[in-house]
Design a protein around this motif. Structure first.
Motif, PDB file in Angstrom:
ATOM      1  N   ARG A  63       9.709  16.701   2.302  1.00 56.74           N
ATOM      2  CA  ARG A  63       8.416  16.798   2.971  1.00 56.74           C
ATOM      3  C   ARG A  63       8.194  18.100   3.742  1.00 56.74           C
ATOM      4  NH1 ARG A  63       8.795  16.689   8.056  1.00 56.74           N
ATOM      5  NH2 ARG A  63       6.534  16.476   8.293  1.00 56.74           N
ATOM      6  N   SER A  64       9.221  18.901   3.963  1.00 52.88           N
ATOM      7  CA  SER A  64       9.075  20.132   4.737  1.00 52.88           C
ATOM      8  C   SER A  64       9.268  21.345   3.838  1.00 52.88           C
ATOM      9  CB  SER A  64      10.101  20.178   5.873  1.00 52.88           C
ATOM     10  OG  SER A  64      11.414  20.331   5.339  1.00 52.88           O
ATOM     11  N   ASP A  82       0.840  -1.197   0.000  1.00 55.48           N
ATOM     12  CA  ASP A  82       0.000   0.000   0.000  1.00 55.48           C
ATOM     13  C   ASP A  82       0.876   1.249   0.000  1.00 55.48           C
ATOM     14  OD1 ASP A  82      -1.794   2.067   0.427  1.00 55.48           O
ATOM     15  OD2 ASP A  82      -2.948   0.983   1.939  1.00 55.48           O
ATOM     16  N   LEU A  83       1.063   1.839  -1.174  1.00 55.48           N
ATOM     17  CA  LEU A  83       1.939   3.003  -1.278  1.00 55.48           C
ATOM     18  C   LEU A  83       1.356   4.211  -0.565  1.00 55.48           C
ATOM     19  CD1 LEU A  83       4.622   3.947  -2.544  1.00 55.48           C
ATOM     20  CD2 LEU A  83       3.286   4.796  -4.480  1.00 55.48           C
ATOM     21  N   THR A  84       0.039   4.386  -0.618  1.00 52.51           N
ATOM     22  CA  THR A  84      -0.594   5.528   0.045  1.00 52.51           C
ATOM     23  C   THR A  84      -0.343   5.493   1.544  1.00 52.51           C
ATOM     24  OG1 THR A  84      -2.318   5.661  -1.653  1.00 52.51           O
ATOM     25  CG2 THR A  84      -2.780   6.694   0.480  1.00 52.51           C
ATOM     26  N   ALA A  85      -0.485   4.312   2.153  1.00 48.90           N
ATOM     27  CA  ALA A  85      -0.237   4.187   3.592  1.00 48.90           C
ATOM     28  C   ALA A  85       1.232   4.425   3.916  1.00 48.90           C
ATOM     29  CB  ALA A  85      -0.668   2.803   4.074  1.00 48.90           C
ATOM     30  N   LEU A  86       2.110   3.921   3.077  1.00 45.41           N
ATOM     31  CA  LEU A  86       3.544   4.105   3.314  1.00 45.41           C
ATOM     32  C   LEU A  86       3.936   5.572   3.220  1.00 45.41           C
ATOM     33  CD1 LEU A  86       6.282   2.736   3.803  1.00 45.41           C
ATOM     34  CD2 LEU A  86       6.525   2.565   1.313  1.00 45.41           C
ATOM     35  N   VAL A  87       3.438   6.260   2.206  1.00 45.42           N
ATOM     36  CA  VAL A  87       3.748   7.676   2.047  1.00 45.42           C
ATOM     37  C   VAL A  87       3.182   8.478   3.225  1.00 45.42           C
ATOM     38  CG1 VAL A  87       3.299   9.716   0.637  1.00 45.42           C
ATOM     39  CG2 VAL A  87       4.010   7.594  -0.450  1.00 45.42           C
ATOM     40  N   SER A  88       2.037   8.095   3.734  1.00 41.56           N
ATOM     41  CA  SER A  88       1.468   8.779   4.908  1.00 41.56           C
ATOM     42  C   SER A  88       2.405   8.662   6.099  1.00 41.56           C
ATOM     43  CB  SER A  88       0.099   8.190   5.249  1.00 41.56           C
ATOM     44  OG  SER A  88      -0.838   8.455   4.225  1.00 41.56           O
ATOM     45  N   GLN A  89       3.016   7.503   6.273  1.00 42.31           N
ATOM     46  CA  GLN A  89       3.996   7.338   7.355  1.00 42.31           C
ATOM     47  C   GLN A  89       5.219   8.222   7.126  1.00 42.31           C
ATOM     48  OE1 GLN A  89       4.869   3.169   8.452  1.00 42.31           O
ATOM     49  NE2 GLN A  89       3.098   2.597   7.230  1.00 42.31           N
ATOM     50  N   MET A  90       5.664   8.320   5.887  1.00 44.76           N
ATOM     51  CA  MET A  90       6.825   9.152   5.575  1.00 44.76           C
ATOM     52  C   MET A  90       6.518  10.621   5.828  1.00 44.76           C
ATOM     53  SD  MET A  90       8.035   7.199   2.064  1.00 44.76           S
ATOM     54  CE  MET A  90       9.583   8.084   1.858  1.00 44.76           C
ATOM     55  N   ARG A  91       5.308  11.037   5.489  1.00 41.45           N
ATOM     56  CA  ARG A  91       4.919  12.430   5.708  1.00 41.45           C
ATOM     57  C   ARG A  91       4.876  12.783   7.188  1.00 41.45           C
ATOM     58  NH1 ARG A  91       0.046  11.844   1.309  1.00 41.45           N
ATOM     59  NH2 ARG A  91       1.240  12.467  -0.550  1.00 41.45           N
ATOM     60  N   ALA A  92       4.661  11.796   8.026  1.00 43.24           N
ATOM     61  CA  ALA A  92       4.559  12.051   9.468  1.00 43.24           C
ATOM     62  C   ALA A  92       5.905  12.065  10.169  1.00 43.24           C
ATOM     63  CB  ALA A  92       3.660  10.986  10.106  1.00 43.24           C
TER      64      ALA A  92
END
Length: 297
Positions: A134-135, A98-108
């Motif tokens: 991300r910043s 799940d790339l969307t879930a993985l990217v959400s973790q990276m964004r956090a």
């Protein structure tokens, strides 16, 4: 929030493989405006049509500067500002998680630039096939500094030095921070003094931990001579057939010499001894401070 992805593509036959279409669709589903930048000799209208259904723009440019040249081009023509920028390319098959879930973790994550994996080959660095800026500091300061060199006029070794390896130095110089979602130490087995490519040597444990890709180079060239015959277990039968079709179009790359990759040879030869590795870091422009690194998840 405006989230931009610059996707670097090359295909000698001017084709867009099914796995590439799958990838850009997953990126769009993760809320990215995908800007597809190809250095293929041509892109047929059918391929352009398939891409335009998902991508914000599709551009074909001269084949110079490799991925960093394409990313530099994308940043130069970007219309307006961005809150987040992802640099990626077609050097992987996938995503198979799940790339969307993985990217959400990276964004956090609490850092400026997040990659999926890091490596100690030649210098501690994030591997450049998937880099999330991300910043605001990352987007407005670190990314322009990274892409400032004229990659279009550089040789491949120069591009590696100033691009993939250069990111660590840029982040250090501009007081930023880095992190890897799947950090090298997690898969090192206590052999930190033997730098290698984790997406090759540790591809199975990475995928078991949710890593979403298999590197094209691993299946096409297998430069380390690893046992990889079970790769198809990690994908569906339909996807495995698409990968086999793709690999049939491409012979073993000349980059794979004598069963071991060039950078793996250099890393093992020159950097297995700690003091020498530190000397190389100083030669690269100053001792690279581990303070720029943050722990992965």
């Amino acid at each position: 929030m405006r989230r931009i992805c610059f996707f670097s593509h090359y295909d000698r036959d001017g084709l867009v493989a099914p796995h590439v279409i799958h990838y850009v669709r997953a990126l769009a589903a993760a809320e990215y405006q995908v800007h597809f930048i190809s250095t293929a000799p041509r892109l047929p209208e059918e391929a352009r049509g398939a891409l335009k259904a998902t991508c914000s723009t599709v551009t074909v440019r001269e084949n110079r500067g490799m991925d960093f040249g394409s990313w530099r081009y994308g940043l130069g023509v970007l219309d307006g500002s961005a809150d987040e920028v992802l640099l990626t390319n077609d050097s992987v098959f996938g995503p198979y998680a799940d790339l969307t879930a993985l990217v959400s973790q990276m964004r956090a994550m609490d850092c400026d630039v997040v990659g999926l994996t890091d490596s100690y080959e030649l210098l501690h660095h994030l591997q450049s096939y998937f880099l999330l800026f991300r910043s605001a500091h990352a987007v407005n300061v670190l990314l322009p500094a990274l892409l400032e060199p004229p990659f279009e006029g550089l040789t491949k070794p120069q591009i590696i030095t100033m691009g993939e390896l250069g990111l660590t130095r840029v982040v250090l110089n501009y007081r930023g921070t880095l992190a890897a979602m799947f950090p090298y130490e997690r898969y090192d087995d206590g052999r930190h003094l033997r730098p290698t490519n984790p997406t090759h040597r540790r591809w199975r444990p990475l995928m078991r931990d949710g890593f979403p890709f298999i590197k094209v180079e691993l299946l096409r060239d297998n430069p380390l001579g690893l046992q990889i015959s079970d790769w198809n277990v990690y994908v569906s039968p339909e996807v495995a057939e698409e990968i086999r079709d793709y690999l049939e179009r491409f012979p073993r790359s000349t980059y794979a010499i004598g069963g071991r990759g060039i950078r793996d040879r250099l890393g093992s030869l020159f950097l297995s001894y700690g003091p020498l590795r530190r000397a190389v870091r100083r030669f690269q422009g100053g001792l690279i401070s581990e303070r720029v690194w943050r722990s992965g998840t």
